[in-house]
Write an enzyme that holds these catalytic residues in place. Structure first.
Site, PDB file in Angstrom:
ATOM      1  N   LYS A 118      18.836 -29.969 -39.372  1.00  0.00           N
ATOM      2  CA  LYS A 118      19.568 -28.875 -38.737  1.00  0.00           C
ATOM      3  C   LYS A 118      19.830 -27.696 -39.671  1.00  0.00           C
ATOM      4  O   LYS A 118      19.915 -26.557 -39.202  1.00  0.00           O
ATOM      5  CB  LYS A 118      20.882 -29.398 -38.135  1.00  0.00           C
ATOM      6  CG  LYS A 118      20.717 -30.591 -37.202  1.00  0.00           C
ATOM      7  CD  LYS A 118      19.739 -30.346 -36.066  1.00  0.00           C
ATOM      8  CE  LYS A 118      19.362 -31.641 -35.349  1.00  0.00           C
ATOM      9  NZ  LYS A 118      18.214 -31.505 -34.444  1.00  0.00           N
ATOM     10  N   GLU A 202      29.885 -25.036 -39.346  1.00  0.00           N
ATOM     11  CA  GLU A 202      29.656 -23.944 -38.403  1.00  0.00           C
ATOM     12  C   GLU A 202      30.980 -23.553 -37.791  1.00  0.00           C
ATOM     13  O   GLU A 202      31.871 -24.383 -37.649  1.00  0.00           O
ATOM     14  CB  GLU A 202      28.765 -24.428 -37.240  1.00  0.00           C
ATOM     15  CG  GLU A 202      27.283 -24.273 -37.464  1.00  0.00           C
ATOM     16  CD  GLU A 202      26.477 -24.742 -36.258  1.00  0.00           C
ATOM     17  OE1 GLU A 202      27.067 -25.099 -35.223  1.00  0.00           O
ATOM     18  OE2 GLU A 202      25.248 -24.754 -36.376  1.00  0.00           O
ATOM     19  N   HIS A 237      28.556 -36.481 -25.302  1.00  0.00           N
ATOM     20  CA  HIS A 237      27.237 -35.958 -25.645  1.00  0.00           C
ATOM     21  C   HIS A 237      26.111 -36.531 -24.805  1.00  0.00           C
ATOM     22  O   HIS A 237      24.946 -36.452 -25.171  1.00  0.00           O
ATOM     23  CB  HIS A 237      26.947 -36.122 -27.137  1.00  0.00           C
ATOM     24  CG  HIS A 237      28.052 -35.560 -27.986  1.00  0.00           C
ATOM     25  ND1 HIS A 237      28.403 -34.235 -27.915  1.00  0.00           N
ATOM     26  CD2 HIS A 237      28.910 -36.138 -28.839  1.00  0.00           C
ATOM     27  CE1 HIS A 237      29.435 -34.023 -28.727  1.00  0.00           C
ATOM     28  NE2 HIS A 237      29.763 -35.157 -29.292  1.00  0.00           N
ATOM     29  N   ARG A 294      10.500 -32.523 -27.808  1.00  0.00           N
ATOM     30  CA  ARG A 294       9.996 -33.561 -26.901  1.00  0.00           C
ATOM     31  C   ARG A 294      10.145 -33.080 -25.463  1.00  0.00           C
ATOM     32  O   ARG A 294      10.750 -32.045 -25.203  1.00  0.00           O
ATOM     33  CB  ARG A 294      10.850 -34.822 -27.078  1.00  0.00           C
ATOM     34  CG  ARG A 294      12.317 -34.541 -26.760  1.00  0.00           C
ATOM     35  CD  ARG A 294      13.179 -35.741 -26.565  1.00  0.00           C
ATOM     36  NE  ARG A 294      14.450 -35.380 -25.986  1.00  0.00           N
ATOM     37  CZ  ARG A 294      15.527 -34.946 -26.639  1.00  0.00           C
ATOM     38  NH1 ARG A 294      15.486 -34.804 -27.962  1.00  0.00           N
ATOM     39  NH2 ARG A 294      16.634 -34.631 -26.007  1.00  0.00           N
TER      40      ARG A 294
HETATM   41  C1  MV4 Z   1      28.899 -27.154 -31.377  1.00  0.00           C
HETATM   42  C2  MV4 Z   1      29.979 -26.969 -30.504  1.00  0.00           C
HETATM   43  C3  MV4 Z   1      30.801 -25.889 -30.724  1.00  0.00           C
HETATM   44  N1  MV4 Z   1      30.586 -25.062 -31.762  1.00  0.00           N
HETATM   45  N2  MV4 Z   1      28.721 -26.288 -32.378  1.00  0.00           N
HETATM   46  C4  MV4 Z   1      27.442 -31.301 -29.517  1.00  0.00           C
HETATM   47  C5  MV4 Z   1      26.191 -32.038 -29.743  1.00  0.00           C
HETATM   48  C6  MV4 Z   1      25.537 -31.399 -30.890  1.00  0.00           C
HETATM   49  N3  MV4 Z   1      24.168 -31.224 -30.582  1.00  0.00           N
HETATM   50  C7  MV4 Z   1      26.223 -30.100 -31.086  1.00  0.00           C
HETATM   51  N4  MV4 Z   1      27.357 -30.092 -30.234  1.00  0.00           N
HETATM   52  C8  MV4 Z   1      28.237 -29.069 -30.248  1.00  0.00           C
HETATM   53  N5  MV4 Z   1      28.059 -28.171 -31.238  1.00  0.00           N
HETATM   54  C9  MV4 Z   1      29.541 -25.280 -32.557  1.00  0.00           C
HETATM   55  N6  MV4 Z   1      29.339 -24.445 -33.579  1.00  0.00           N
HETATM   56  C10 MV4 Z   1      30.158 -27.856 -29.466  1.00  0.00           C
HETATM   57  C11 MV4 Z   1      29.295 -28.912 -29.342  1.00  0.00           C
HETATM   58  C12 MV4 Z   1      29.522 -29.762 -28.211  1.00  0.00           C
HETATM   59  C13 MV4 Z   1      28.659 -29.766 -27.117  1.00  0.00           C
HETATM   60  C14 MV4 Z   1      27.500 -29.014 -27.090  1.00  0.00           C
HETATM   61  C15 MV4 Z   1      26.662 -29.045 -26.009  1.00  0.00           C
HETATM   62  C16 MV4 Z   1      26.973 -29.836 -24.913  1.00  0.00           C
HETATM   63  C17 MV4 Z   1      28.099 -30.578 -24.920  1.00  0.00           C
HETATM   64  C18 MV4 Z   1      28.964 -30.571 -26.017  1.00  0.00           C
HETATM   65  C19 MV4 Z   1      30.108 -31.347 -26.003  1.00  0.00           C
HETATM   66  C20 MV4 Z   1      30.940 -31.341 -27.081  1.00  0.00           C
HETATM   67  C21 MV4 Z   1      30.647 -30.547 -28.200  1.00  0.00           C
END
Ligand code: MV4
Length: 508
Positions: A118, A202, A237, A294
């Site tokens: 990442k 972040e 998630h 994917r």
């Molecule tokens: C984030 C975020 C808020 N701010 N990054 C969740 C899974 C991982 N792939 C990254 N995720 C998140 N990253 C920043 N800078 C909130 C989440 C997140 C989230 C993102 C997409 C769909 C659902 C989520 C549920 C909780 C947190």
């Protein structure tokens, strides 16, 4: 162009069936692989050939690279399709397939590897002019560096695992004092999950929407996007409901995000089908989250609104064909929604609900597509993901899709385990969802036991297994005639067509 006559599908369940179907459409032989738990699963029965690869534990079968390559040699296939999950984003698997002389139906191993890291992906995006959330430009060295970055971008911040994705090793930090213990915890979680304890930070976006773009790229530098999917309805998630197109999209935002998605794909020389995930804030500013290298679970909603077969595109790209379409040939037709039907109890914190699928009758009719990996009588085990099926609808507009989804959810008959159907019904009737105002906090903020006014999520469906067991014992037809439904009674009426489901009686 390379010939593909036979494909091994290194996966199971609904996605294995999904790939088998396209193989049949393309007159390509499909080879299934299976573990002990799957010896009678539909993907095995429907493939042209199947090869046993190991015991039920994934590590011994679907994650066993050597076992899968041995199966590929035994069956004499030309190519390997990894599906999603399992080895689909393992660059070593892609390399090993290639070195063994099999076409890997997916991107180059280098693209998988860089997007799997990442912090490297963030660096690539910066260079490609794609916005990422503000944060560290590489892996954190120490707590002091974390504090310095957080001071600059402002609290709250998120500590994320560099090898992560899917939320593992993620920690929210509200003040400098939390860094020391939380970074330690995040590193430990990441080390356990990925064997890699690097972390970065972040800026934390509090209520983002999750919007992703589907792209296709051929081996000759042509890249197109297939518009967006909105995937904000998720919990822990795990996505539950996805739709396309996104209800808050504007032509300008779409143009900007699509351009960023294509730039992201180009930045790693991507080929095949891929997805660029973005977070979109209240001001409709978008930020790169990650790229999935994917085919995704929710790909059907894109197939429905664009009218193309994404698995066919993957195969055609892998065998060296040029993309058969230009960007201007692609447009959105109507609206589609996917509800993932999991064997989980929404009335009990989405706890997995294993058991025998005593009844499984899928909805049908105009605009309905069901991708299931199980059939009536199959066992839902603890060994794999508890997804029973993906129920997708397509209609001329979003309102039509929601109505169609309500009908389909009501038609769906499942007994033997609890499912996420009541949650999906709740959502289709939720005002915020209906007007399109929701974000990634939807399940946490809107769905709780208080919203269970009718007792629909806590209802125990205890009569259905008994009735099914009786039916399986082949009761003579004459004895199956019962008196008409008596809504006040718990007695079983064999003549009644809806005995299996108390669900449909509830008004929502
Ligand atoms: C984030 C975020 C808020 N701010 N990054 C969740 C899974 C991982 N792939 C990254 N995720 C998140 N990253 C920043 N800078 C909130 C989440 C997140 C989230 C993102 C997409 C769909 C659902 C989520 C549920 C909780 C947190």
């Amino acid at each position: 162009m390379k010939q593909i006559r036979k494909i091994l599908i290194a996966n199971r369940g609904e996605i294995a069936l999904r790939i088998i179907r396209t193989c049949k459409d393309m007159n390509i032989a499909a080879v299934a692989v299976y573990s002990d738990a799957d010896c009678t699963s539909p993907h095995v029965l429907w493939a042209d050939e199947s090869v046993y690869i190991g015991t039920s534990a994934s590590a011994e079968s679907y994650l066993n690279i050597e076992a899968i390559l041995k199966a590929a040699r035994t069956a004499g296939v030309d190519a390997i399709h990894p599906g999603y999950g399992f080895l689909s984003e393992n660059s070593r698997f892609a390399t090993t397939c290639r070195d063994a002389g099999f076409l890997f139906i997916g991107p180059e191993p280098e693209s998988i590897e860089v997007m799997g890291d990442k912090t490297r992906a963030r660096q690539l995006m910066t260079r490609a002019g794609v916005p990422s959330p503000p944060g560290s430009s590489s892996d954190l060295q120490d707590v002091e560096e974390a504090k310095a970055v957080a001071d600059k971008i402002g609290y709250p911040v998120l500590v994320k695992a560099a090898a992560g994705g899917g939320g593992k090793g993620m920690r929210v930090i509200d003040s400098p004092g939390q860094f020391e213990p939380e970074i330690k915890a995040a590193r430990s979680e990441a080390r356990n999950a990925f064997g890699d304890d690097r972390v970065y930070i972040e800026k934390y976006l509090k209520s983002p929407r999750h919007i992703e773009f589907q792209i296709l790229a051929d081996q000759y530098g042509n890249t197109v996007h297939l518009f967006e999917r909105e995937c904000s309805i998720q919990r822990r998630h795990q996505k539950i409901i996805e739709e396309a197109p996104c209800s808050i999209m504007t032509p300008e935002l779409r143009e900007d995000m699509a351009e960023a998605a294509i730039a992201a794909a180009r930045s790693c020389n991507y080929t095949g089908a891929g997805t660029i995930e973005f977070l979109v804030d209240e001001n409709k500013k978008f930020y790169f989250l990650e790229m999935n290298t994917r085919l995704q679970v929710e790909h059907p909603v894109t197939e429905l609104i664009i009218g193309i077969d994404l698995v066919e595109m993957q195969i055609r790209i892998a065998r060296g064909e040029k993309l058969p379409m230009k960007q201007q040939d692609l447009g959105i037709q109507g609206h589609a929604i996917e509800c993932r039907i999991y064997a989980e109890d929404p009335g009990d914190n989405f706890l997995p609900s294993t058991g025998t699928l005593l009844r499984h009758r899928i909805p049908s009719g105009p605009g309905i597509r069901v991708d299931a990996g199980v059939e009536e009588g199959n066992e839902i085990t603890i060994h794999y993901d508890p997804m029973i099926s993906k129920l997708c609808v397509h209609s001329k507009d979003r309102k039509g899709s929601i109505e169609r989804m309500k009908r389909a959810l009501n038609e769906y008959e499942i007994s033997g385990c609890k499912t996420t159907i009541p949650f999906c019904q709740f959502t289709m009737n939720h005002e915020g969802f209906v007007i399109g105002e929701y974000n990634t906090n939807f399940v946490m903020d809107e769905f709780n036991m208080e919203s269970d006014q009718n007792g629909i999520y806590t209802e125990t469906d205890d009569v259905a297994p008994i009735v099914s067991a009786l039916l399986m014992a082949e009761i003579p037809k004459t004895e199956q005639k019962g008196s008409p439904a008596d809504p006040g009674s718990n007695s079983v009426h064999f003549g009644e067509s809806n005995w299996w489901s108390k669900r449909r009686k509830f008004k929502l």
